[in-house]
Design an enzyme around this catalytic site. Structure first.
Site, short mmCIF file in Angstrom:
data_model
loop_
_atom_site.label_atom_id
_atom_site.label_comp_id
_atom_site.label_asym_id
_atom_site.label_seq_id
_atom_site.Cartn_x
_atom_site.Cartn_y
_atom_site.Cartn_z
N CYS A 30 1.31 -1.57 0.47
CA CYS A 30 0.06 -0.21 0.29
C CYS A 30 0.87 1.47 0.52
CB CYS A 30 -0.75 0.09 1.30
SG CYS A 30 -2.11 -1.69 1.55
N TYR A 169 -5.05 -13.66 -5.49
CA TYR A 169 -4.46 -13.86 -4.00
C TYR A 169 -5.07 -13.67 -3.01
CZ TYR A 169 -3.77 -9.63 -0.50
OH TYR A 169 -3.18 -8.60 0.30
N HIS A 172 -3.82 -11.78 3.71
CA HIS A 172 -3.86 -10.97 4.54
C HIS A 172 -5.44 -10.95 5.19
CE1 HIS A 172 0.06 -9.58 2.45
NE2 HIS A 172 -0.12 -9.28 3.62
N ASP A 265 2.48 -10.42 8.54
CA ASP A 265 3.31 -9.89 7.74
C ASP A 265 4.88 -8.98 7.73
OD1 ASP A 265 4.46 -10.67 5.22
OD2 ASP A 265 3.00 -9.39 3.47
#
Ligand code: ADP
Ligand code: SF4
Length: 673
Positions: A30, A169, A172, A265
């Site tokens: 991000c 994906y 997360h 992460d």
């Protein structure tokens, strides 16, 4: 000249139909720029490519209005409207010969769709994972078909835009594809729920859809969380995380593997070391012949080479190391290892996204300003006026100002009162868990020591007389700030009368003298109204030295601002584990010899806690004495040849270390007189 030991890092790697020019891979991260600041986003990614990252990825890129995580500002490819913004990014990456990767995402029950106002989607009817008072709707077969079509359409648009790598994906804890994989969200009884193979079905289908749609031209990457650190309640590297990799082994062109959720992460250096993910992701290469990329705050080329030679990784993934130093690959290539500006693992970059503003970085003040201010991490225009500049104070603000001024060709004199460089960074890096923060000092010192135009003096506390006598045309005050002992801060806006004359300790006392500053018997009470890391770190220090420790805060939890650095839960758990008593939602109401009266912020009801030593972590006062003295002697300045006096960093406004570095850099950039 490059050290031949690092040659392996510069080998090309084939990813399906495309080839990465080297093994440096900026994984999706991000930036807080997303769809609202496309030029900023493109400039930032372009700088990464220029710095040598062979693959540069976007942040997560929403594929549909049902994947809307507003007000978080992610990239968008809901339809053709998103094309032009992303094309800027692709072009900026391609301009430097790197591959551009797009992380397509559907956020499932993580998307409350606050902007698009459509009901969230999930495998089953469950509450969304934000605090929004709403539930997601369980998807029927038509919804699943729609989702597959949206993903395919977005992949086709991505190919048209020019992306080289397209992600599927599942990571997360925030993507629909992962939600389908997880028993805790997927209660379906049809062919998409229940057994492992059923829960994997949608992932398998979307992977096949994407390959079929764009696999001729684009590498297809899977991003998968192989472990959630939840034990049997989630994916594990020796359970279903492994089973997924085994099941899909050679189907994608690339495996991008990591831990879930984001707090796992992107662990900070307070909680993990470089390469911390290796024990979890190490198995992946044994199950696939396709290249594997992973992360772990790799900043040292030796650790990178080790990870490749051990067979853990093929490509060195980085988000934070590439933020801290976008030119890390080129510096290794050019044999300039000492010039690498190593990430300190503080997660201030994450805080940008969490607070909904463009990214910032403690180590790299240009991060996020590549387009808005035209700042480049390596290049800085020369100054006409070479000064000299007298910089007073060798903390992060003074060091950064001196470094950047020197890079501009100015003559710089840097004076520091203490016996060591680094100011607060040196002091704070001696506290539990913060050792890596010394890199803020070390990188700048390393750069300054290479500069012939800088003279540096320790043990030189300057007075206004000294500065007038020195007669430097430009004076930069970077004298820092001092923690208050009077209780004034957020909860108590004015000094607390009952603390006057009492032996209250501050973070400065504990940083200077360590736990030895705690001389009185009885419990140590940390009163934390600062609400970021300092209070909790001092609680660790006190508890670690064997003191009974109590943490009192007006906030509802320990260190609430550390939510923004993804550390809050770990911090609170650590204090609980150390036996620190926690009294949330209380301010201070009185102090006697060995008792502290604390007051509920809602009811005003008071209670007493044992207190042998009170440590106030509330707010800081700028060290403004020199500034005031020089202001009072304005008339003498001209005669002394002083043309400008400027305050930077904490002596202007106390804040984050990142803000101090930025302030120093900003001064040096704007200096042109
Ligand atoms: P910042 O975060 O703004 O860089 P710091 O508190 O880390 O602030 O650093 C300020 C530094 O300035 C400290 O190392 C301190 O010793 C030094 N300093 C303060 N006053 C003077 C002075 N009068 N002369 C020289 N150095 C000073
Ligand atoms: Fe690293 Fe901190 Fe910069 Fe993030 S903000 S890249 S963690 S130094």
């Amino acid at each position: 000249m490059r050290d031949p030991r690092y040659d392996i890092l510069f080998e090309p790697v084939r990813i399906g139909p495309v080839t990465a020019p080297n093994r440096f891979y900026q994984v999706p991260h991000c930036t807080g720029m997303g769809h609202r600041y496309p030029e900023s986003e493109a400039a930032l990614r372009g700088v990464k490519a220029e710095g040598g990252w062979g693959v540069v990825s976007t942040q997560e890129t929403e594929i549909h209005a049902t994947s809307d995580v507003s007000p978080s500002n992610q990239a968008r490819l809901w339809d053709e409207q998103g094309v032009s913004a992303l094309r800027l990014t692709v072009d900026a990456i391609h301009a430097h010969g790197s591959l551009a990767a797009v992380e397509l995402v559907h956020n499932g029950l993580h998307a409350a769709n606050r902007y698009s106002r459509v009901p969230p989607l999930a495998p089953s009817a469950v509450v969304v994972d934000s605090d929004d008072p709403m539930q997601a709707r369980g998807m029927d077969r038509a919804d699943i078909a729609d989702f597959r079509r949206w993903h395919r359409d977005a992949a086709l648009l991505a190919r048209e835009i020019g992306f080289d790598i397209v992600y599927v994906y599942a990571g997360h804890d925030l993507t629909l594809l992962q939600h389908f994989l997880l028993k805790r969200y997927n209660y379906r009884t049809d062919e998409y729920g229940g057994s492992f193979e059923n829960r994997l079905r949608l992932f398998r289908e979307v992977l096949a859809d994407t390959k079929e749609a764009v696999g001729d031209k684009c590498g297809i990457a899977i991003r998968l969380a192989v472990d959630e650190l939840l034990g049997e309640d989630g994916l594990t590297h020796d359970g279903e995380g492994r089973d997924i990799v085994a099941a899909l082994a050679d189907e994608p062109d690339l495996w991008d593997v990591n831990l879930s959720d984001w707090a796992n992460d992107s662990q900070t250096s307070r909680f993990s070391e470089e390469g911390f993910q290796e024990p979890y992701i190490g198995f992946v290469k044994s199950l696939t012949s396709k290249p594997v990329v992973g992360v772990g705050r790799y900043t040292s080329p030796d650790a990178m080479v080790r990870a490749i030679e051990k067979g853990v990784l093929d490509l060195i993934g980085a988000a934070r190391p590439s933020i801290s130093d976008p030119f890390l690959p080129n510096k290794i290539r050019d044999g300039r290892i000492d010039d690498i500006r190593e990430c300190i693992g503080c997660n201030i970059c994450v805080a940008g996204d969490r607070t909904r503003v463009p990214i910032r970085c403690t180590q790299n003040p240009t991060m996020g300003e590549e387009w808005r201010r035209g700042w480049h991490p390596e290049a800085i225009p020369p100054l006409d006026d070479k000064g000299p500049y007298l910089v007073v104070g060798g903390g992060p603000a003074g060091l950064e100002a001196a470094r950047a001024l020197a890079r501009r060709g100015a003559e710089v004199v840097l004076a520091e009162a203490g016996t060591e460089w680094g100011g607060r960074v040196s002091r704070e890096s001696r506290l539990p868990g913060l050792a890596a923060w010394a890199r803020v000092r070390d990188w700048r010192l390393g750069q300054l020591r290479q500069s012939p135009n800088v003279r540096m003096y320790l043990e030189s506390r300057l007075t206004a007389d000294d500065i007038l006598e020195h007669g430097s045309p430009h004076v930069v005050l970077a004298t820092g700030a001092t923690w208050r002992a009077d209780g004034a801060g957020r909860e108590h806006r004015t000094p607390l009368p009952f603390l006057a004359g009492r032996p209250v300790l501050t973070p400065d006392d504990l940083m200077t003298r360590g736990a030895g500053a705690i001389a009185s018997p009885g419990a140590v009470v940390i009163f934390d109204d600062d609400r970021f890391y300092m209070g909790s770190v001092l609680a660790e220090l006190a508890a670690g030295a064997g003191h009974e420790t109590v943490f009192v805060t007006p906030a509802p939890v320990v260190a609430p601002w550390s939510e923004n650095t993804l550390e809050q839960e770990r911090i609170q758990k650590r204090l609980i584990g150390l036996g620190v008593g926690i009294v949330p939602l209380h301010g201070l109401a009185g102090l006697s010899e060995d008792r502290l009266r604390v007051e509920c912020v809602y009811s005003g009801r008071t209670q007493e806690v044992d207190c042998g030593t009170l440590v106030a972590v509330t707010s800081r006062l700028p060290n403004g004495g020199l500034w005031e003295d020089l202001a009072a002697r304005r008339d003498e300045r001209e005669g002394a040849g002083i043309r400008s006096v400027t305050r930077i960093g904490d002596c202007l406004a106390p804040g984050l270390i990142a803000a101090a570095c930025y302030s120093g850099h900003e001064f040096a950039r704007s200096a042109c007189a």
